[in-house]
Design a protein around this motif. Structure first.
Motif, short mmCIF file in Angstrom:
data_model
loop_
_atom_site.label_atom_id
_atom_site.label_comp_id
_atom_site.label_asym_id
_atom_site.label_seq_id
_atom_site.Cartn_x
_atom_site.Cartn_y
_atom_site.Cartn_z
N VAL A 180 76.81 51.07 -14.83
CA VAL A 180 75.57 52.04 -15.15
C VAL A 180 74.86 52.18 -17.06
O VAL A 180 74.25 51.75 -17.45
N VAL A 181 75.83 53.02 -17.29
CA VAL A 181 76.28 53.93 -18.20
C VAL A 181 76.49 53.07 -19.37
O VAL A 181 75.41 52.68 -20.62
N LEU A 182 77.44 52.15 -19.36
CA LEU A 182 77.61 51.50 -20.18
C LEU A 182 77.17 50.32 -20.75
O LEU A 182 76.90 49.76 -21.73
N TYR A 183 76.60 49.61 -19.67
CA TYR A 183 75.57 48.45 -19.56
C TYR A 183 73.97 48.87 -20.06
O TYR A 183 72.62 48.35 -20.61
N TRP A 235 67.90 49.17 -26.14
CA TRP A 235 66.95 49.83 -24.87
C TRP A 235 66.46 50.76 -24.70
O TRP A 235 65.15 51.45 -24.21
N TYR A 236 67.07 51.61 -25.67
CA TYR A 236 66.63 53.05 -25.54
C TYR A 236 65.52 53.33 -26.50
O TYR A 236 64.62 54.21 -26.32
N LYS A 237 65.66 52.59 -27.28
CA LYS A 237 64.54 52.55 -28.61
C LYS A 237 62.90 51.97 -27.83
O LYS A 237 61.78 52.25 -27.26
N ALA A 273 63.50 43.08 -12.26
CA ALA A 273 64.85 42.88 -12.64
C ALA A 273 65.77 44.12 -12.59
O ALA A 273 65.63 44.91 -12.66
N VAL A 274 67.21 44.32 -12.66
CA VAL A 274 67.88 45.09 -13.56
C VAL A 274 68.06 44.82 -14.84
O VAL A 274 69.47 44.75 -15.07
N THR A 275 67.16 45.09 -15.81
CA THR A 275 67.09 45.54 -17.12
C THR A 275 68.33 45.89 -17.62
O THR A 275 68.72 47.46 -17.21
N PRO A 276 68.39 46.00 -19.22
CA PRO A 276 69.06 47.37 -19.58
C PRO A 276 68.15 48.47 -19.58
O PRO A 276 68.81 49.41 -19.46
N GLU A 277 66.90 48.61 -19.12
CA GLU A 277 66.10 49.45 -20.16
C GLU A 277 65.82 50.45 -18.89
O GLU A 277 65.61 51.14 -18.46
N THR A 299 70.41 56.02 -17.08
CA THR A 299 71.66 56.87 -17.78
C THR A 299 70.71 58.14 -18.53
O THR A 299 71.66 59.09 -18.06
N LEU A 300 69.75 58.52 -19.24
CA LEU A 300 69.63 60.77 -19.06
C LEU A 300 68.39 60.65 -17.85
O LEU A 300 69.13 62.15 -18.09
#
Length: 267
Positions: free
Chosen positions: A26-29, A47-49, A224-228, A234-235
């Motif tokens: 999860v963290v890596l992707y 994706w964090y932005k 959908a499981v997007t990187p966002e 992760t946070l």
């Protein structure tokens, strides 16, 4: 069982791999430079932005923080009083009343609170109902931690305070509360952690209105499981981990200090 038993080590490695490899993925992707998490493309912080520019997600995070802060404050206050009552009065019914929400399945607790709000109180569901529900199941965790702290303390300390003329309130404020403060803080941090990432009880008691972070993540996953989604997960995982570590460290330090204190024998 020998310490160097290869079967034991193999079983331990498999168990920990099963627990932590999905979290690592999860963290890596969350840094994957692709809208679809089918394969690794490259490293990016996009994706964090995008997450911090997502107004609805920020609103859900704000609401979850407000709920967690209010629920942890209420649960800490009531849980500390419950722990003190259980330790002092030794009534069999008190542990049952306080610890039952801890042992009860979350889905059963969520449905029960939902029916109580709607059928008994005719209460409009919203952030207030979530705060009350979260407080209900967090009280038991605080009480357990405070009670464990009280059981490891010398009762002669409180007897000495009373013998010196301290009132019950002065004894609590000047003696009991400072001694149990590490446990109280640990219970507050644990309550905050449990509240901010709770899904089941929040799902049953949120009603229609303001977005809540766990429900918002679930809504995004249904599409959908997007990187966002990985980024916000992760946070949230990092925040939860930090809270758990601080709570465990405070409780451990408090127990160590209590065990290293010299015991005086009154003759």
């Amino acid at each position: 069982m020998k310490r160097g038993n290869p079967w034991l080590w193999s079983a331990a490695v498999l168990v920990y791999a099963f627990l932590y490899i999905p979290l690592i993925i999860v963290v890596l992707y969350s840094f994957n430079d692709s809208r679809l998490n089918a394969e690794w493309v490259g490293f990016t912080l996009f994706w964090y932005k995008a997450l911090f520019n997502n107004t609805e997600m920020l609103l859900a995070a704000r609401n979850s923080l407000i709920i967690a802060l209010c629920a942890s404050f209420s649960a800490t206050l009531l849980g500390t009083m419950s722990g003190l009552a259980i330790h002092r009065y030794k009534l069999r019914v008190l542990p049952v009343l306080v610890f039952t929400p801890v042992a009860m399945p979350e889905i059963l607790l969520g449905v029960s609170i939902l029916l109580f709000f709607l059928q008994v109180l005719n209460f409009t569901l919203g952030m207030v109902s979530i705060i009350i529900a979260h407080t209900t199941f967090c009280i038991g965790f605080v009480a357990i931690i405070v009670r464990a702290r009280l059981q490891g303390m010398d009762e002669s300390i409180f007897e000495a305070a009373r013998d010196l003329g301290a009132s019950p309130w002065q004894t609590f404020r000047l003696v009991t509360l400072p001694l149990i403060m590490p446990a109280v803080v640990a219970g507050a941090l644990m309550s905050f952690t449990l509240s901010i990432d709770d899904f089941v009880i929040t799902f049953f008691t949120k009603g229609v209105g303001e977005p809540i972070l766990p429900i918002q993540i679930y809504t995004m996953i249904k599409v959908a499981v997007t990187p966002e989604v990985n980024a916000i997960s992760t946070l949230l995982m990092l925040l939860t981990l930090v809270m758990i570590i601080i709570a465990a460290r405070l409780e451990s330090n408090a127990s160590s200090e209590e065990s290293t204190k010299p015991r005086k024998t009154v003759k």
